[in-house]
Write a protein that holds these residues in place. Structure first.
Motif, PDB file in Angstrom:
ATOM      1  N   LEU A   5      38.720  82.283  68.884  1.00 22.03           N
ATOM      2  CA  LEU A   5      39.715  82.861  67.982  1.00 22.03           C
ATOM      3  C   LEU A   5      41.134  82.842  68.545  1.00 22.03           C
ATOM      4  CD1 LEU A   5      37.710  86.008  66.810  1.00 22.03           C
ATOM      5  CD2 LEU A   5      37.816  83.762  65.723  1.00 22.03           C
ATOM      6  N   GLN A   6      41.290  82.468  69.813  1.00 23.33           N
ATOM      7  CA  GLN A   6      42.595  82.577  70.451  1.00 23.33           C
ATOM      8  C   GLN A   6      43.643  81.689  69.809  1.00 23.33           C
ATOM      9  OE1 GLN A   6      42.049  81.940  74.652  1.00 23.33           O
ATOM     10  NE2 GLN A   6      41.063  83.919  74.975  1.00 23.33           N
ATOM     11  N   SER A   7      43.227  80.590  69.205  1.00 27.38           N
ATOM     12  CA  SER A   7      44.184  79.672  68.591  1.00 27.38           C
ATOM     13  C   SER A   7      44.525  80.058  67.151  1.00 27.38           C
ATOM     14  CB  SER A   7      43.644  78.239  68.604  1.00 27.38           C
ATOM     15  OG  SER A   7      42.434  78.157  67.863  1.00 27.38           O
ATOM     16  N   LEU A   8      43.827  81.053  66.612  1.00 30.01           N
ATOM     17  CA  LEU A   8      44.066  81.444  65.226  1.00 30.01           C
ATOM     18  C   LEU A   8      45.301  82.335  65.121  1.00 30.01           C
ATOM     19  CD1 LEU A   8      40.493  82.260  63.853  1.00 30.01           C
ATOM     20  CD2 LEU A   8      41.903  80.270  63.370  1.00 30.01           C
ATOM     21  N   THR A   9      46.110  82.102  64.116  1.00 30.70           N
ATOM     22  CA  THR A   9      47.260  82.949  63.819  1.00 30.70           C
ATOM     23  C   THR A   9      46.894  83.863  62.651  1.00 30.70           C
ATOM     24  OG1 THR A   9      48.181  81.372  62.219  1.00 30.70           O
ATOM     25  CG2 THR A   9      48.830  81.116  64.549  1.00 30.70           C
ATOM     26  N   LEU A  43      31.437  88.806  59.257  1.00 35.67           N
ATOM     27  CA  LEU A  43      31.949  87.801  60.199  1.00 35.67           C
ATOM     28  C   LEU A  43      33.473  87.721  60.132  1.00 35.67           C
ATOM     29  CD1 LEU A  43      31.268  85.558  62.229  1.00 35.67           C
ATOM     30  CD2 LEU A  43      31.112  83.964  60.281  1.00 35.67           C
ATOM     31  N   LEU A  44      34.024  87.758  58.919  1.00 33.39           N
ATOM     32  CA  LEU A  44      35.476  87.695  58.757  1.00 33.39           C
ATOM     33  C   LEU A  44      36.137  88.948  59.332  1.00 33.39           C
ATOM     34  CD1 LEU A  44      37.982  86.275  57.643  1.00 33.39           C
ATOM     35  CD2 LEU A  44      37.540  87.398  55.433  1.00 33.39           C
ATOM     36  N   ALA A  45      35.532  90.110  59.118  1.00 33.03           N
ATOM     37  CA  ALA A  45      36.101  91.354  59.647  1.00 33.03           C
ATOM     38  C   ALA A  45      36.170  91.320  61.168  1.00 33.03           C
ATOM     39  CB  ALA A  45      35.266  92.548  59.179  1.00 33.03           C
ATOM     40  N   TRP A  46      35.126  90.811  61.814  1.00 35.56           N
ATOM     41  CA  TRP A  46      35.111  90.706  63.277  1.00 35.56           C
ATOM     42  C   TRP A  46      36.263  89.829  63.763  1.00 35.56           C
ATOM     43  CZ3 TRP A  46      33.802  85.975  65.843  1.00 35.56           C
ATOM     44  CH2 TRP A  46      33.774  86.080  67.244  1.00 35.56           C
ATOM     45  N   ALA A  47      36.467  88.693  63.082  1.00 37.48           N
ATOM     46  CA  ALA A  47      37.548  87.786  63.472  1.00 37.48           C
ATOM     47  C   ALA A  47      38.909  88.432  63.244  1.00 37.48           C
ATOM     48  CB  ALA A  47      37.439  86.482  62.684  1.00 37.48           C
ATOM     49  N   MET A  48      39.071  89.147  62.134  1.00 34.24           N
ATOM     50  CA  MET A  48      40.357  89.767  61.817  1.00 34.24           C
ATOM     51  C   MET A  48      40.687  90.901  62.779  1.00 34.24           C
ATOM     52  SD  MET A  48      40.263  89.703  57.637  1.00 34.24           S
ATOM     53  CE  MET A  48      41.946  90.266  57.387  1.00 34.24           C
ATOM     54  N   ILE A  85      49.239  94.841  61.666  1.00 32.71           N
ATOM     55  CA  ILE A  85      48.641  95.899  60.845  1.00 32.71           C
ATOM     56  C   ILE A  85      48.035  95.318  59.566  1.00 32.71           C
ATOM     57  CG2 ILE A  85      50.811  96.422  59.661  1.00 32.71           C
ATOM     58  CD1 ILE A  85      49.914  99.319  59.525  1.00 32.71           C
ATOM     59  N   ALA A  86      48.577  94.196  59.081  1.00 30.71           N
ATOM     60  CA  ALA A  86      48.024  93.571  57.882  1.00 30.71           C
ATOM     61  C   ALA A  86      46.603  93.082  58.135  1.00 30.71           C
ATOM     62  CB  ALA A  86      48.916  92.407  57.432  1.00 30.71           C
ATOM     63  N   LEU A  87      46.373  92.452  59.292  1.00 32.99           N
ATOM     64  CA  LEU A  87      45.023  91.984  59.621  1.00 32.99           C
ATOM     65  C   LEU A  87      44.081  93.155  59.877  1.00 32.99           C
ATOM     66  CD1 LEU A  87      45.386  88.852  61.947  1.00 32.99           C
ATOM     67  CD2 LEU A  87      44.794  88.958  59.532  1.00 32.99           C
ATOM     68  N   GLU A  88      44.554  94.158  60.597  1.00 37.39           N
ATOM     69  CA  GLU A  88      43.690  95.304  60.889  1.00 37.39           C
ATOM     70  C   GLU A  88      43.330  96.053  59.616  1.00 37.39           C
ATOM     71  OE1 GLU A  88      44.602  97.864  64.096  1.00 37.39           O
ATOM     72  OE2 GLU A  88      45.340  96.273  65.402  1.00 37.39           O
ATOM     73  N   ALA A  89      44.288  96.185  58.688  1.00 37.57           N
ATOM     74  CA  ALA A  89      43.996  96.850  57.417  1.00 37.57           C
ATOM     75  C   ALA A  89      42.948  96.064  56.639  1.00 37.57           C
ATOM     76  CB  ALA A  89      45.283  96.989  56.596  1.00 37.57           C
ATOM     77  N   GLY A  90      43.108  94.728  56.605  1.00 36.66           N
ATOM     78  CA  GLY A  90      42.126  93.907  55.920  1.00 36.66           C
ATOM     79  C   GLY A  90      40.753  93.986  56.560  1.00 36.66           C
ATOM     80  N   ALA A  91      40.720  94.025  57.894  1.00 37.81           N
ATOM     81  CA  ALA A  91      39.445  94.123  58.601  1.00 37.81           C
ATOM     82  C   ALA A  91      38.744  95.447  58.314  1.00 37.81           C
ATOM     83  CB  ALA A  91      39.667  93.955  60.105  1.00 37.81           C
TER      84      ALA A  91
END
Length: 305
Positions: free
Chosen positions: A7-11, A133-138, A148-154
């Motif tokens: 996941l390190q390369s994901l923005t 799976l998506l929540a774990w990545a987010m 905060i946008a990613l954490e809220a979505g997760a």
């Protein structure tokens, strides 16, 4: 927590684009599950996935805006745009919860039998696995980028997974017992669960927009860094902090001997600022120099360290 190498390369932008695709898939799966079973619980689950899609689209727009560099109209940058994403998602969740309660109340008044329960449960479980799976990545990427946008979505997706699990259990109970009212009751439970989450997201967003102080662990790191520079002739006071999306800001006064040259004082200040920004990624430090025999007077109590 260390971010997995995968996941390190994901923005944040890439992950939010992926969340749009996942949201479309889960909407299709959950809507099909509701269609084949007639379960209002699965209908509630599908409505929550619509919220996921809207949140992902809005979150992608806000994260893109937050990445814009500072300009004449926004000299501190656009980082707070992410708070609008979190608040918008919370509002959508509240609206979805109210709609679910209305649908469940109608079904409670007029119970209906369920059909093809097995297929409905399989489709619901598959969609929940995708969301999990998506929540774990987010969560992982959100902490890495302090988004905060990613954490809220997760957080919303995690709630989605748990509510889907509740729906599966409820529908299974209906199939075993024949108590049709359980389906509507489960839907109402889903609504109350996501309603609480929506209120929390809106509250967190409002705190960020009101320049909430940095997290306790970040403040502790700031104090720890300043301790290295403390000296009988150097002291710090009037330390204030705030958060702005991915950015952290700290302002403080640095008192030095009045006979020091401006060049010497500025060199020490530069060292302190660089140390602070190295200790806390994303931090912007602003230090005002004052002679040790001069005090700045404010209405607030000094934060001496």
């Amino acid at each position: 927590m260390k971010v997995p190498a995968l996941l390190q390369s994901l923005t944040p932008q890439r992950l939010l684009r992926a969340s749009v695709v996942v949201a479309l898939l889960t909407i299709a799966l959950k809507t099909t599950a509701w269609y084949v079973t007639g379960s209002v619980g699965l209908l509630a689950d599908a409505m929550e996935s619509l919220v996921n899609l809207a949140s992902a689209l809005f979150g992608l727009a806000m994260v893109t805006i937050a990445k814009r560099p500072a300009d004449d109209d926004h000299p501190y940058g656009h980082h707070k745009a992410e708070y609008f994403s979190s608040g918008f998602e919370g509002l959508l969740i509240v609206v979805a919860a109210l709609a679910i309660v209305w649908a469940a109340a109608q079904r409670l008044a007029q119970p209906q039998g369920l059909e093809q329960v097995g297929w409905g449960l399989v489709l619901s479980v598959v969609s929940s696995a995708l969301n999990g799976l998506l929540a774990w990545a987010m969560f992982s990427v959100g902490r890495q980028h302090r988004s905060i946008a990613l954490e809220a979505g997760a957080r919303h997706l995690v709630t989605d997974v748990w509510t889907s699990a509740g729906v599966v259990v409820g529908i299974g109970a209906v199939a075993l017992t024949g108590w049709l009212w359980l389906d509507a009751l489960v839907a109402m439970g889903v609504a109350l669960n996501i309603l609480w989450e929506g209120v929390q997201l809106m509250w967190r967003s409002s705190q960020g927009l009101m320049d909430e102080a940095v997290e306790p662990e970040v403040l502790a790191e700031i104090h720890k860094t300043l301790e290295v520079f403390k000296h009988p002739t150097i002291r710090f006071d009037h330390l204030t902090t705030r958060r702005s999306g991915q950015r952290r800001f700290v302002d403080l006064h640095m008192h030095m001997p009045p006979d020091w040259s401006l060049g010497r004082a500025a060199a020490v200040r530069t060292g302190v600022e660089q140390a602070l920004m190295s200790a806390v990624p994303g931090l912007r430090a602003t230090i005002q120099l004052l002679p040790s025999n001069v005090e700045a007077h404010f209405d607030d109590v000094e934060d001496l360290i």
